[in-house]
Design a protein around this motif. Sequence first.
Motif, short mmCIF file in Angstrom:
data_model
loop_
_atom_site.label_atom_id
_atom_site.label_comp_id
_atom_site.label_asym_id
_atom_site.label_seq_id
_atom_site.Cartn_x
_atom_site.Cartn_y
_atom_site.Cartn_z
N ARG A 1 6.07 -5.95 27.96
CA ARG A 1 6.62 -5.36 29.18
C ARG A 1 8.13 -5.12 29.05
NH1 ARG A 1 4.86 -6.78 35.11
NH2 ARG A 1 6.26 -5.40 36.19
N GLU B 1 9.78 -1.48 29.49
CA GLU B 1 10.72 -1.26 30.59
C GLU B 1 12.09 -0.83 30.07
OE1 GLU B 1 10.58 -4.63 33.22
OE2 GLU B 1 8.63 -4.02 34.01
N ASP C 1 11.86 6.04 37.66
CA ASP C 1 12.35 4.82 37.04
C ASP C 1 11.24 4.22 36.19
OD1 ASP C 1 10.59 3.59 38.86
OD2 ASP C 1 12.19 2.98 40.21
N ALA D 1 9.13 2.05 36.84
CA ALA D 1 7.88 1.85 37.57
C ALA D 1 7.10 3.16 37.75
CB ALA D 1 8.15 1.21 38.93
N THR D 2 7.82 4.25 38.02
CA THR D 2 7.13 5.51 38.30
C THR D 2 6.92 6.37 37.06
OG1 THR D 2 9.23 6.59 38.87
CG2 THR D 2 7.95 5.61 40.69
N LEU E 1 -2.79 0.38 36.21
CA LEU E 1 -2.18 -0.16 37.43
C LEU E 1 -3.21 -0.18 38.54
CD1 LEU E 1 1.30 1.62 37.52
CD2 LEU E 1 0.82 -0.74 36.86
N VAL F 1 -0.90 0.61 44.00
CA VAL F 1 0.42 0.71 43.37
C VAL F 1 0.63 2.13 42.85
CG1 VAL F 1 1.85 -0.11 41.44
CG2 VAL F 1 0.52 -1.74 42.80
N THR F 2 -0.39 2.66 42.19
CA THR F 2 -0.31 4.03 41.68
C THR F 2 -0.09 5.02 42.82
OG1 THR F 2 -1.75 3.45 39.84
CG2 THR F 2 -1.56 5.79 40.37
N HIS G 1 3.51 4.77 44.07
CA HIS G 1 4.43 5.46 43.14
C HIS G 1 4.30 6.97 43.28
CE1 HIS G 1 5.56 1.71 41.48
NE2 HIS G 1 4.62 1.59 40.55
#
Length: 148
Positions: free
Chosen positions: A20, A24, A39, A41-42, A66, A70-71, A74
Motif C-alpha cells: 500500500r 500510494e 489523489d 484514493a481516486t 474496493l 467506496v468506489t 470516489h
Amino acid sequence: MTQQGIGAQVAEAIAELLRRQTREGVYAELTAGVDPAVDAATYPVLSALARWGPRSAAALATEIGLDRSVTSRHATRLERAGLVLRSPDPDDARATLLSLTEDGQRAIAAMRGRLARRLDRHLADWPEAEARAFAAALTRFVREEPFG
C-alpha cells in the motif's frame, strides 16, 4: 537458481510493488496538481475506467478491489470535478455506467505520461538491451495471467 528460487524472488518483488505504501507514493506523485479531486484514493477509479472502459460502480469495484460504496463515493467526487460521467446502462435500465469525460481522459493521459517518464528515468541507467528485455518479459508475464 532453481525455478522455485526464481518464483520466490518474483513473489518478493511483486509483494513490494503491491505494498500500500508503495502504491500510494506512486499515486501521489502521479496525481500531484492534476485536479483537487484526483489523489491516491481516486486514481484507481480513473485508471480503471481508462483501461477497461465504462463500468457500473459494482463492476468497477470488483476490478479495482474496493468496496462498491467506496468506489461510488470516489466516482461521485470525480463526477463533481467533471472527470467522470454517469449515464444509463443500455443493457440494464436499473443501472448506471461510469465513464471518463474528455477532461478525465486528459487527466489520465497526463498521469500516464508522468508514470512513463518516471519509469524511463529509473531505467535510464540500465543497458538498453536489458531494459527492453525487462519490459518484454514483464509484459509477457502479465499477459499470461499467472493468477487469472
